[in-house]
Design a protein around this motif. Structure first.
Motif, PDB file in Angstrom:
ATOM      1  N   SER A  18       2.576   2.435   5.917  1.00 18.95           N
ATOM      2  CA  SER A  18       1.991   1.409   6.773  1.00 18.95           C
ATOM      3  C   SER A  18       2.016   0.038   6.103  1.00 18.95           C
ATOM      4  CB  SER A  18       0.567   1.788   7.171  1.00 18.95           C
ATOM      5  OG  SER A  18       0.596   2.937   7.998  1.00 18.95           O
ATOM      6  N   ILE A  19       1.790  -0.013   4.796  1.00 23.99           N
ATOM      7  CA  ILE A  19       1.891  -1.287   4.070  1.00 23.99           C
ATOM      8  C   ILE A  19       3.317  -1.829   4.208  1.00 23.99           C
ATOM      9  CG2 ILE A  19       1.903  -2.350   1.768  1.00 23.99           C
ATOM     10  CD1 ILE A  19      -0.471  -0.421   1.082  1.00 23.99           C
ATOM     11  N   GLU A  20       4.304  -0.959   4.059  1.00 24.13           N
ATOM     12  CA  GLU A  20       5.701  -1.386   4.217  1.00 24.13           C
ATOM     13  C   GLU A  20       5.959  -1.886   5.635  1.00 24.13           C
ATOM     14  OE1 GLU A  20       7.946   2.080   3.086  1.00 24.13           O
ATOM     15  OE2 GLU A  20       7.405   1.869   0.966  1.00 24.13           O
ATOM     16  N   PHE A  21       5.447  -1.175   6.634  1.00 22.02           N
ATOM     17  CA  PHE A  21       5.632  -1.574   8.035  1.00 22.02           C
ATOM     18  C   PHE A  21       5.046  -2.963   8.274  1.00 22.02           C
ATOM     19  CE2 PHE A  21       4.036  -1.971  12.356  1.00 22.02           C
ATOM     20  CZ  PHE A  21       5.139  -1.631  13.117  1.00 22.02           C
ATOM     21  N   TYR A  22       3.794  -3.161   7.910  1.00 23.15           N
ATOM     22  CA  TYR A  22       3.136  -4.441   8.176  1.00 23.15           C
ATOM     23  C   TYR A  22       3.691  -5.565   7.292  1.00 23.15           C
ATOM     24  CZ  TYR A  22       0.033  -2.305  11.507  1.00 23.15           C
ATOM     25  OH  TYR A  22      -0.452  -1.662  12.622  1.00 23.15           O
ATOM     26  N   SER A  23       4.133  -5.245   6.098  1.00 19.59           N
ATOM     27  CA  SER A  23       4.810  -6.241   5.265  1.00 19.59           C
ATOM     28  C   SER A  23       6.101  -6.678   5.947  1.00 19.59           C
ATOM     29  CB  SER A  23       5.100  -5.686   3.873  1.00 19.59           C
ATOM     30  OG  SER A  23       3.893  -5.439   3.181  1.00 19.59           O
ATOM     31  N   GLY A  24       6.780  -5.738   6.603  1.00 21.96           N
ATOM     32  CA  GLY A  24       7.997  -6.055   7.351  1.00 21.96           C
ATOM     33  C   GLY A  24       7.744  -6.992   8.519  1.00 21.96           C
ATOM     34  N   LEU A  25       6.522  -6.990   9.032  1.00 22.35           N
ATOM     35  CA  LEU A  25       6.147  -7.929  10.094  1.00 22.35           C
ATOM     36  C   LEU A  25       5.805  -9.306   9.538  1.00 22.35           C
ATOM     37  CD1 LEU A  25       3.845  -5.724  12.365  1.00 22.35           C
ATOM     38  CD2 LEU A  25       6.213  -6.403  12.801  1.00 22.35           C
ATOM     39  N   GLY A  26       5.724  -9.422   8.213  1.00 22.61           N
ATOM     40  CA  GLY A  26       5.419 -10.706   7.586  1.00 22.61           C
ATOM     41  C   GLY A  26       4.022 -10.816   7.010  1.00 22.61           C
ATOM     42  N   LEU A  27       3.199  -9.758   7.120  1.00 24.07           N
ATOM     43  CA  LEU A  27       1.880  -9.790   6.504  1.00 24.07           C
ATOM     44  C   LEU A  27       2.035  -9.608   4.998  1.00 24.07           C
ATOM     45  CD1 LEU A  27       1.313  -9.191   9.530  1.00 24.07           C
ATOM     46  CD2 LEU A  27      -0.688  -7.931   8.782  1.00 24.07           C
TER      47      LEU A  27
END
Length: 151
Positions: A18-27
């Motif tokens: 989930s950290i990777e997913f949301y980091s991919g969104l720019g967070l």
């Protein structure tokens, strides 16, 4: 008194993924606590998202408990479908609109343009942008049609 929303939280089954997913969104990841909680900045020093590792992510979806809308620019929203797909994320149907283009929901003198998608645990996410409604349109429609009607 209230100046904005500082934080929101979502349940996740795999914190690292989930950290990777949301980091991919720019967070931007700020910190984690005991491999069970992560805080990511949505807007640095202004608002963040807390991700809680839990085995209870299978709660039935309801927008009041498993939904977050991220504010984006109109230009960002126009490119959002291809941007999401390029990152391997899948826009989804919402309010009867297929995810081929963002859609608009008018409200009197303003409107919201939006596109919906899910995170890996099925939490509902949305990119949204507030716009003027100079012609006081009332019909929901795709953003491309909205812009054509407002020329």
């Amino acid at each position: 008194m209230i100046q904005g929303l500082y934080e929101a939280h979502l349940p996740v089954s795999d914190l690292k993924h989930s950290i990777e997913f949301y980091s991919g969104l720019g967070l931007k990841l700020d910190h984690t606590i005991e491999d069970r909680l992560a805080f990511l900045w949505i807007e640095k020093d202004k608002s963040w998202l807390g991700l809680w590792k839990t085995d209870k992510v299978e709660l039935e979806y309801h927008p009041s408990i498993r939904h977050i809308a991220f504010q984006v620019s109109l230009e960002g929203l126009k490119n959002s479908v291809s941007w999401l797909k390029d990152k391997g994320y899948k826009p989804r149907e919402a309010f009867g609109f297929e995810p081929i283009d963002p859609f608009v929901m008018p409200h009197k003198d303003y409107a919201h343009a939006k596109i919906h998608f899910n995170d890996p645990d099925g939490n509902s996410l949305e990119f949204i942008c507030k716009m003027d409604n100079p012609k006081n349109l009332t019909e929901r429609m795709y953003l491309s049609k909205w812009e054509e009607m407002n020329k």
